[in-house]
Design a protein around this motif. Structure first.
Motif: not given
Lengths: 101, 182
Positions: B45-63
């Motif tokens: 998702v980050l690769l597609l240029g969606l910086g915010y959503l990619g980081v949100v997915i990463a943070l949410m999934m870690v928790i």
């Protein structure tokens, strides 16, 4: 990097999740399958946004909706597992077949 | 070129770790395989240029996966992989359905004549998303907020321990143990 490749990866994740949701006996593992399916849907939505309509932000909003659905599914699923385990020590899908039609 | 290599690495990692989720024996390993799959998708998702959503997915999934690990150990039949056992039912049927679904989806993906790209990504997709959520998509955001609040209430109600009034109703004399409802 094409739309088709992204969608194929998403379809792979969806199919693996479907396999897990259908084949696992443990309710927690079943929920992991559902999560994997939603994971594939997120990837497909992001690819659709980027490769078809990057001008609007509707695709991004849809991803926000899917992420929320994922969180709700997880929280409600664990609450249901806790409730059913507390009332009759069931942690496998085969033990919870009351709604079998 | 770098993006293509990154795409293949992340896509193979996402699918590979996803498959490992239902192959590994230890539940701790399973949880972290799922986390790895989610992080790979966040990378895509980050690769597609969606910086915010990619980081949100990463943070949410870690928790989420860390919480999941606790539940796994609570409810799993085989938490540490010490006692190998089969946890499947109808394995062949499930595999057939999953492979069939993938074949149908792949056929659709490869055969459909996709429309051409319309528009270009905004210079700041995060800003565009925030603007959409606070203007045109405000109703979506409010609905999500209410849904999340309803989830909180549902989870608390479901997870709370049942008291004697839930078990025996308001007439405590009908219960066992001498009729005082204990």
């Amino acid at each position: 990097m094409t739309l088709q490749l992204f969608l194929l990866a998403a379809a792979g994740l969806f199919a693996i999740g479907l396999y897990g949701a259908l084949s696992q006996q443990s309710i927690v593992m079943l929920m992991m399958g559902l999560e994997l399916m939603l994971n594939g849907v997120i990837l497909a939505t992001a690819a659709f946004w980027y490769f078809l309509t990057p001008g609007g932000s509707d695709g991004q909003v849809l991803i926000v909706v899917i992420i929320t659905a994922m969180a709700v599914e997880m929280a409600a699923g664990f609450a249901v597992v806790t409730a059913i385990y507390r009332s009759r020590q069931v942690d496998m899908t085969d033990g919870a077949s009351d709604l079998r039609g | 070129m770098a993006a293509t290599v990154l795409f293949w690495v992340l896509a193979v990692a996402a699918v590979g770790f996803g498959f490992a989720v239902f192959r590994l024996g230890s539940m701790a390993q399973v949880t972290f395989a799922l986390l790895a799959s989610f992080l790979a998708v966040a990378g895509l998702v980050l690769l597609l240029g969606l910086g915010y959503l990619g980081v949100v997915i990463a943070l949410m999934m870690v928790i989420e996966m860390v919480i999941m690990a606790v539940f796994m150990i609570m409810y799993m039949m085989n938490p540490a992989g010490l006692m190998p056992m089969a946890m499947y039912h109808n394995k062949a049927g499930s595999m057939t359905i999953a492979v069939g679904t993938f074949a149908v989806l792949a056929a659709g993906i490869l055969l459909v004549h996709w429309p051409v790209r319309r528009g270009v990504p905004p210079p700041d997709p995060t800003f565009a998303l925030g603007e959409a959520l606070m203007s045109g998509q405000m109703l979506t955001m409010m609905t999500l907020g209410v849904a999340l609040f309803a989830t909180i209430v549902t989870c608390v109600v479901l997870a709370t321990n049942r008291g004697r009034y839930d078990r025996f109703g308001d007439d405590l004399r009908s219960g066992p143990a001498g009729g005082d409802g204990r």
